[in-house]
Each structure stands twice: as C-alpha cells, then as structure tokens.
Write a protein that holds these residues in place. Structure first.
Motif, PDB file in Angstrom:
ATOM      1  N   HIS A  71       0.981  -1.236   0.032  1.00  0.00           N
ATOM      2  CA  HIS A  71       0.029  -0.065  -0.080  1.00  0.00           C
ATOM      3  C   HIS A  71       0.909   1.173  -0.015  1.00  0.00           C
ATOM      4  O   HIS A  71       0.336   2.406  -0.237  1.00  0.00           O
ATOM      5  N   ARG A  72       2.090   1.085   0.020  1.00  0.00           N
ATOM      6  CA  ARG A  72       2.798   2.276   0.146  1.00  0.00           C
ATOM      7  C   ARG A  72       4.068   2.066  -0.673  1.00  0.00           C
ATOM      8  O   ARG A  72       4.955   1.163  -0.218  1.00  0.00           O
ATOM      9  N   VAL A  73       4.501   2.655  -1.773  1.00  0.00           N
ATOM     10  CA  VAL A  73       5.593   2.348  -2.567  1.00  0.00           C
ATOM     11  C   VAL A  73       6.523   3.862  -2.846  1.00  0.00           C
ATOM     12  O   VAL A  73       5.750   5.028  -3.556  1.00  0.00           O
ATOM     13  N   ILE A  74       7.572   3.868  -2.519  1.00  0.00           N
ATOM     14  CA  ILE A  74       8.308   5.149  -2.632  1.00  0.00           C
ATOM     15  C   ILE A  74       9.591   4.649  -3.361  1.00  0.00           C
ATOM     16  O   ILE A  74      10.307   4.107  -2.772  1.00  0.00           O
ATOM     17  N   PRO A  75       9.820   5.096  -4.605  1.00  0.00           N
ATOM     18  CA  PRO A  75      10.926   4.790  -5.375  1.00  0.00           C
ATOM     19  C   PRO A  75      12.241   5.255  -4.541  1.00  0.00           C
ATOM     20  O   PRO A  75      12.262   6.256  -3.859  1.00  0.00           O
ATOM     21  N   ARG A  76      13.419   4.573  -4.768  1.00  0.00           N
ATOM     22  CA  ARG A  76      14.605   5.020  -4.170  1.00  0.00           C
ATOM     23  C   ARG A  76      14.485   4.792  -2.621  1.00  0.00           C
ATOM     24  O   ARG A  76      15.170   5.643  -1.958  1.00  0.00           O
ATOM     25  N   PHE A  77      13.463   4.061  -2.019  1.00  0.00           N
ATOM     26  CA  PHE A  77      13.365   4.158  -0.588  1.00  0.00           C
ATOM     27  C   PHE A  77      12.839   2.748  -0.241  1.00  0.00           C
ATOM     28  O   PHE A  77      13.788   2.002   0.190  1.00  0.00           O
ATOM     29  N   MET A  78      11.655   2.336  -0.390  1.00  0.00           N
ATOM     30  CA  MET A  78      11.094   1.070  -0.029  1.00  0.00           C
ATOM     31  C   MET A  78       9.732   0.846  -0.528  1.00  0.00           C
ATOM     32  O   MET A  78       9.007   1.651  -1.183  1.00  0.00           O
ATOM     33  N   ILE A  79       9.132  -0.523  -0.345  1.00  0.00           N
ATOM     34  CA  ILE A  79       7.872  -0.936  -0.740  1.00  0.00           C
ATOM     35  C   ILE A  79       7.251  -1.461   0.939  1.00  0.00           C
ATOM     36  O   ILE A  79       8.013  -2.273   1.407  1.00  0.00           O
ATOM     37  N   GLN A  80       6.192  -1.123   1.158  1.00  0.00           N
ATOM     38  CA  GLN A  80       5.653  -1.334   2.433  1.00  0.00           C
ATOM     39  C   GLN A  80       4.225  -1.958   2.106  1.00  0.00           C
ATOM     40  O   GLN A  80       3.365  -1.707   1.279  1.00  0.00           O
ATOM     41  N   ASP A  87      -9.232  -2.623  -1.138  1.00  0.00           N
ATOM     42  CA  ASP A  87     -10.027  -1.484  -0.993  1.00  0.00           C
ATOM     43  C   ASP A  87      -9.563  -0.514   0.155  1.00  0.00           C
ATOM     44  O   ASP A  87     -10.343   0.452   0.592  1.00  0.00           O
ATOM     45  N   MET A  88      -8.140  -0.642   0.627  1.00  0.00           N
ATOM     46  CA  MET A  88      -7.590   0.207   1.774  1.00  0.00           C
ATOM     47  C   MET A  88      -8.385   0.336   2.770  1.00  0.00           C
ATOM     48  O   MET A  88      -8.475   1.134   3.727  1.00  0.00           O
ATOM     49  N   ARG A  89      -8.758  -1.080   3.192  1.00  0.00           N
ATOM     50  CA  ARG A  89      -9.377  -1.371   4.595  1.00  0.00           C
ATOM     51  C   ARG A  89      -8.380  -1.934   5.276  1.00  0.00           C
ATOM     52  O   ARG A  89      -7.658  -2.895   4.974  1.00  0.00           O
ATOM     53  N   GLN A  90      -7.939  -1.267   6.658  1.00  0.00           N
ATOM     54  CA  GLN A  90      -6.876  -1.684   7.444  1.00  0.00           C
ATOM     55  C   GLN A  90      -7.488  -2.912   8.234  1.00  0.00           C
ATOM     56  O   GLN A  90      -8.585  -2.846   8.588  1.00  0.00           O
ATOM     57  N   GLY A 174      -7.787   7.138  -0.548  1.00  0.00           N
ATOM     58  CA  GLY A 174      -8.459   7.064   0.643  1.00  0.00           C
ATOM     59  C   GLY A 174      -7.567   7.923   1.810  1.00  0.00           C
ATOM     60  O   GLY A 174      -7.424   7.549   2.714  1.00  0.00           O
ATOM     61  N   GLY A 175      -7.036   8.923   1.252  1.00  0.00           N
ATOM     62  CA  GLY A 175      -6.226   9.802   2.260  1.00  0.00           C
ATOM     63  C   GLY A 175      -4.915   9.342   2.462  1.00  0.00           C
ATOM     64  O   GLY A 175      -3.995   9.967   3.121  1.00  0.00           O
ATOM     65  N   HIS A 176      -4.494   8.310   2.058  1.00  0.00           N
ATOM     66  CA  HIS A 176      -3.097   7.523   1.864  1.00  0.00           C
ATOM     67  C   HIS A 176      -2.362   8.126   0.569  1.00  0.00           C
ATOM     68  O   HIS A 176      -2.852   8.044  -0.406  1.00  0.00           O
ATOM     69  N   ARG A 177      -0.954   8.682   1.083  1.00  0.00           N
ATOM     70  CA  ARG A 177      -0.314   9.013  -0.015  1.00  0.00           C
ATOM     71  C   ARG A 177       0.865   7.676  -0.636  1.00  0.00           C
ATOM     72  O   ARG A 177       0.903   6.797   0.145  1.00  0.00           O
ATOM     73  N   ASP A 178       1.115   7.718  -1.739  1.00  0.00           N
ATOM     74  CA  ASP A 178       2.313   6.772  -2.410  1.00  0.00           C
ATOM     75  C   ASP A 178       1.662   5.516  -2.480  1.00  0.00           C
ATOM     76  O   ASP A 178       2.357   4.320  -2.471  1.00  0.00           O
ATOM     77  N   VAL A 179       0.136   5.352  -2.665  1.00  0.00           N
ATOM     78  CA  VAL A 179      -0.477   4.240  -2.976  1.00  0.00           C
ATOM     79  C   VAL A 179      -0.584   3.856  -4.394  1.00  0.00           C
ATOM     80  O   VAL A 179      -0.721   4.613  -5.156  1.00  0.00           O
ATOM     81  N   PRO A 180       0.120   2.525  -4.808  1.00  0.00           N
ATOM     82  CA  PRO A 180      -0.269   2.235  -6.227  1.00  0.00           C
ATOM     83  C   PRO A 180      -1.630   2.193  -6.639  1.00  0.00           C
ATOM     84  O   PRO A 180      -2.640   1.926  -6.149  1.00  0.00           O
ATOM     85  N   LEU A 181      -1.760   2.887  -7.797  1.00  0.00           N
ATOM     86  CA  LEU A 181      -3.202   3.094  -8.404  1.00  0.00           C
ATOM     87  C   LEU A 181      -3.540   1.952  -8.942  1.00  0.00           C
ATOM     88  O   LEU A 181      -5.040   1.732  -8.810  1.00  0.00           O
TER      89      LEU A 181
END
Length: 193
Positions: A71-80, A87-90, A174-181
């Motif tokens: 749910h969180r992907v940041i190039p040159r850093f990490m994937i989480q 559906d972005m339900r925690q 859903g209010g979260h940044r860096d989420v794969p579309l």
C-alpha cells in the motif's frame, strides 16, 4: 606429496568456511510472497530477530497476508505492505512486538524490516522491503529517536519483482499517499520450509 595434500586440505577448509559476518543461509526459514507482479522469497533471521520473525511467521501461518497489498511504494526508498486490503481497509492485528532493531543488522537494499508508528515498540503486521541502503533507519540508541527499524529478513529471490513494484504509478487513495493506483496484491504468503 605431503605438501600437496596439506595444501589441498587448506584449500578445502578455506573454501568451505563461512564468510565472516554472514550467516549460513540454509539454517533460516523461508517465506514465499506470491504477488500480482511476481514472486518474492524472504529468508528470516530467527536468531538475530527471534520475536519479530516469530510474529511474522504467526501472521503467515494464519493466512493473514493473503489478499493484502503493498500500500506504500516510494522509489529509491522502500515498498511497504502487510496491513491493508485492496479497498484500503486496514486489517486488525495482533499485539505489537518489542523492537529488535538493536540486532546489528542494517537497513540495506533487500532487507526486510517492520513498519511502526513513532512508538518504537508498536510494530504489528506491516513490513517494508528496503530498495536502497537506508542508514537513517538503523538503530542508534534506546530512545524514541534512536531506536530505528528492526530488520528481520532479507530477499533471497525476487528483487527484480521488488524493483518492478517501485516503478508503478502511485497517488493518493483514501487519504493515503504513495499508494499504487493499480493494487499490488500479495495473493498468498506461505512458508517454504
């Protein structure tokens, strides 16, 4: 003849000896993450991060990660991943584990660490794979600013998949940044041994 035999034995001993600071990998359990973009195999440091590895394996054995996403992907850093559905339900989690970042394993490319809140001992199910060396995430001291993030595994197969994930288009969902579309799903997560 004797010198040759002695020399040959010395070569065998040197070739068979483990490299200093590198553990023998066959002793560690492995986990396969079958994702919608390919397979990633992790090897867990059960000796250096025993509580963290046991926690991760408990989630694996329960089938918890099946159907979750990165749910969180940041190039040159990490994937989480490891905490949200497509559906972005925690998902609800087990109790947090003690931070084992003081185990001397660094957050280097290909290592896997526990994600957490600002509370050093708040890690539950979410994890991240370092795609570069992230020295600033390493343990420095046992205080809130110095604890760092506990490395408990490393990628032994599928860094090409990890790298491919870092190249997907991301945005705010859903209010979260860096989420794969387009959701990157962990279809199944299972022990290999």
């Amino acid at each position: 003849m004797k010198k040759w035999v002695v020399g040959w034995l010395m070569v065998l001993v040197v070739v068979g000896a483990p490299v200093l600071g590198v553990e023998k990998s066959t002793a560690y359990p492995r986990v396969e993450l079958k994702t919608s973009m390919g397979i990633i195999v992790l090897e867990l440091y059960t000796d250096r991060a025993p509580q963290t590895a046991a926690n991760f394996l408990a989630y694996i054995d329960a089938g918890y990660y099946d159907g979750t996403i990165f749910h969180r992907v940041i190039p040159r850093f990490m994937i989480q991943g490891g905490g949200f559905t497509a559906d972005m339900r925690q998902k609800s989690t087990r109790s947090p584990v003690v931070n084992e970042a003081d185990n001397a394993i660094k957050n280097e490319r290909g290592t896997v660490s526990m994600a957490r809140t600002p509370d050093p001992h708040s890690a539950t199910s979410q994890f991240f794979i370092n795609t570069v060396d992230n020295d600033f995430l390493n343990f420095r001291s046992k205080d809130p600013r110095g604890w760092g993030y506990a490395v408990f595994a490393r990628v032994v197969q599928g860094m090409d998949t990890v790298d491919a994930i870092t190249r997907v288009k991301t945005g705010v969902v859903g209010g979260h940044r860096d989420v794969p579309l387009k959701p990157i799903v962990i279809v199944t997560a299972r022990r290999l041994k």
